[in-house]
Design an enzyme around this catalytic site. Sequence first.
Site, PDB file in Angstrom:
ATOM      1  N   GLU A 266       0.821  -1.211   0.000  1.00  0.00           N
ATOM      2  CA  GLU A 266       0.000   0.000   0.000  1.00  0.00           C
ATOM      3  C   GLU A 266       0.855   1.262   0.000  1.00  0.00           C
ATOM      4  O   GLU A 266       0.551   2.233  -0.703  1.00  0.00           O
ATOM      5  CB  GLU A 266      -0.946   0.005   1.214  1.00  0.00           C
ATOM      6  CG  GLU A 266      -1.987  -1.099   1.217  1.00  0.00           C
ATOM      7  CD  GLU A 266      -3.098  -0.872   0.198  1.00  0.00           C
ATOM      8  OE1 GLU A 266      -3.099   0.179  -0.472  1.00  0.00           O
ATOM      9  OE2 GLU A 266      -3.964  -1.747   0.079  1.00  0.00           O
ATOM     10  N   ASP A 399      -4.837  -9.743  -8.155  1.00  0.00           N
ATOM     11  CA  ASP A 399      -5.128  -8.824  -9.258  1.00  0.00           C
ATOM     12  C   ASP A 399      -3.949  -8.089  -9.883  1.00  0.00           C
ATOM     13  O   ASP A 399      -3.600  -8.297 -11.052  1.00  0.00           O
ATOM     14  CB  ASP A 399      -6.195  -7.815  -8.822  1.00  0.00           C
ATOM     15  CG  ASP A 399      -5.907  -7.147  -7.476  1.00  0.00           C
ATOM     16  OD1 ASP A 399      -4.835  -7.395  -6.906  1.00  0.00           O
ATOM     17  OD2 ASP A 399      -6.767  -6.377  -7.007  1.00  0.00           O
ATOM     18  N   GLU A 508     -19.253  -5.461  -3.304  1.00  0.00           N
ATOM     19  CA  GLU A 508     -17.863  -5.878  -3.184  1.00  0.00           C
ATOM     20  C   GLU A 508     -17.598  -7.183  -3.921  1.00  0.00           C
ATOM     21  O   GLU A 508     -16.519  -7.385  -4.480  1.00  0.00           O
ATOM     22  CB  GLU A 508     -17.481  -6.005  -1.702  1.00  0.00           C
ATOM     23  CG  GLU A 508     -16.038  -6.367  -1.443  1.00  0.00           C
ATOM     24  CD  GLU A 508     -15.044  -5.271  -1.828  1.00  0.00           C
ATOM     25  OE1 GLU A 508     -13.830  -5.511  -1.724  1.00  0.00           O
ATOM     26  OE2 GLU A 508     -15.489  -4.159  -2.224  1.00  0.00           O
ATOM     27  N   GLU A 533     -12.475   0.160  -9.936  1.00  0.00           N
ATOM     28  CA  GLU A 533     -12.138  -0.858 -10.935  1.00  0.00           C
ATOM     29  C   GLU A 533     -13.121  -0.940 -12.093  1.00  0.00           C
ATOM     30  O   GLU A 533     -12.718  -1.096 -13.258  1.00  0.00           O
ATOM     31  CB  GLU A 533     -12.018  -2.235 -10.258  1.00  0.00           C
ATOM     32  CG  GLU A 533     -10.814  -2.385  -9.360  1.00  0.00           C
ATOM     33  CD  GLU A 533     -11.005  -1.710  -8.012  1.00  0.00           C
ATOM     34  OE1 GLU A 533      -9.996  -1.408  -7.335  1.00  0.00           O
ATOM     35  OE2 GLU A 533     -12.181  -1.486  -7.620  1.00  0.00           O
TER      36      GLU A 533
END
EC number: 3.2.1.-
Length: 629
Positions: A266, A399, A508, A533
Amino acid sequence: MTTPALLPLSGRRIPPLNLGPPSFPHHRATLRLSEKFILLLILSAFITLCFGAFFFLPDSSKHKRFDLGLEDVLIPHVDAGKGAKNPGVFLIHGPDEHRHREEEERLRNKIRADHEKALEEAKEKLKKSREEIRAEIQTEKNKVVQEMKTKEKKPLPAVPIPNLIGTHGGEPEDNDLREKREKIKEMMKHAWDNYRIYGWGHNELRPIARKGHSTNIFGSSQMGATIVDALDTLYIMGLHDEFRDGQKWIENNLDFSVNSEVSVFEVNIRFIGGLLAAYYLSGEEIFKIKAVQLAEKLLPAFNTPTGIPWAMVNLKSGVGRNWGWASAGSSILAEFGTLHMEFVHLSYLTGNPIYYKKVMHIRKLLQKMDRPNGLYPNYLNPRTGRWGQYHTSVGGLGDSFYEYLLKAWLMSDKTDHEARKMYDDAIEAIEKHLIRKSRGGLTFIGEWKNGHLEKKMGHLACFAGGMFVLGADGSRMDQAGHYLELGAEIARTCHESYDRTALKLGPESFKFDGAVEAVAVRQAEKYYILRPEVIETYWYLWRFTHDPRYREWGWEAALAIEKYCRVTGGFSGVKDVYSSTPTHDDVQQSFFLAETLKRMEFFCPRSTPACPAWENCHADGAGRTWEQP
């Protein structure tokens, strides 16, 4: 490349030495501090006498122990003479005898001199008072601190700035697009201004409570994640006053020498990615300097037996660990696999190859490993180098690993064939084992768990529609048309997940079991936290096909966010997208400003696109748009 820059670690504070009075002033059962200090010096002298010779001789592999009638010493190894009857016997007499005797005597004199010096220092210390000793220690501490501060100020080498992307276009020619773009810009202003008022310097904002917010991915420190994350969006939208406010805060307040445990992944995509994007857009040196300072703090995370980094690292101590919930102490594919773009740029900008070597080592290790059914499991143990649980997904946990493989190839001007091969191999296995079509005709990407396909798709996996389209050009066997179609099918499925809710915002995750298609079943999966996304995939499809439906879908999502997520103090996620009267979660995520709003703005381009040479511009894991180095 320039000469590699040696960037020092931030100064470490030396704990104060307690020189208080003894515990028993009248009947003393312990030694005074000065007496302890003398004993310590004598012990040091003794150690120097006994072992000092080890530090003044050549390589120990070239030494042999001999009994010369004196105490044992180490002298240089002498090869046996040619033709010797016993090759294993070494001569100490002969032509080299005089040289060895001189060398031995020099070593003895050196040890003797060091011993005498240590004794003299001990005698001098005996003459000093406790206050004088304390003053000497403090002087040495101040000297060390000052040297570290001087090193920290060492400038990075100058590097030519690539062609800046910037925002040099005019207004959209279409009136409707101009109005929409101004609306997106106003939404950005609303989010930023409220953060500026109520959460400035905090990582994120609680827009209803109107105060700062943070999560464990940022540790215990307030590092202004929203400020750093939003910089490039501010610049692209032309909000230069706000951009300068953020820059000033970074110059004066952003400090990475804090005792705080952060997520390597992150912090890399939000901070290093945000700082590098701001540097490329503005050319301001402070952003590059801060990015490199932070990268130095992340490097200890790679100190594992395999070189696969820990998920978490303490910025002060460098101690790393993995999430407690990850399979058997494993690192996560999407985390250690989403460092490549930023670290390659760091090596490019500094001339220091260490960052490039770290991420290339990860790639080389992955290439050597066996993969069940050609799939990459989401978990890899950094100690053993073995896969954890056999769970593969293109959504959470997996991902951006696939995204970075493709974009590493694009960023290299399509010369990184190794990355392209890994991407193509992975996508072929994903198509074979994870991608299915529902009874209702919706194409979805499931999750592989221990040999079985779970028919569930996450919001995070919706980015893959855009990825397939982006990777169509250059695909194997000229399958560009196939991947354009596959990307369009994924976009349609994700649009359905939005359209089948009361708020027209997607959950979600959503299932494809029996009569249930593209709908969340469990309450814990019905929330929307301002994720980008789906909008990202719409944008890629619109950019490559110019089919107006994708722009319309993007605008629908923008209106839904404006209607249901906007609150007086900013924007908030919602807990149930199927309820017409939603409850807010009271968190304005930093990625809402960094990614979601930026994608919306891109639907309304200026007369020249925000990224003019599109084929040379690629977004990283946090939606940054960079040129190749």
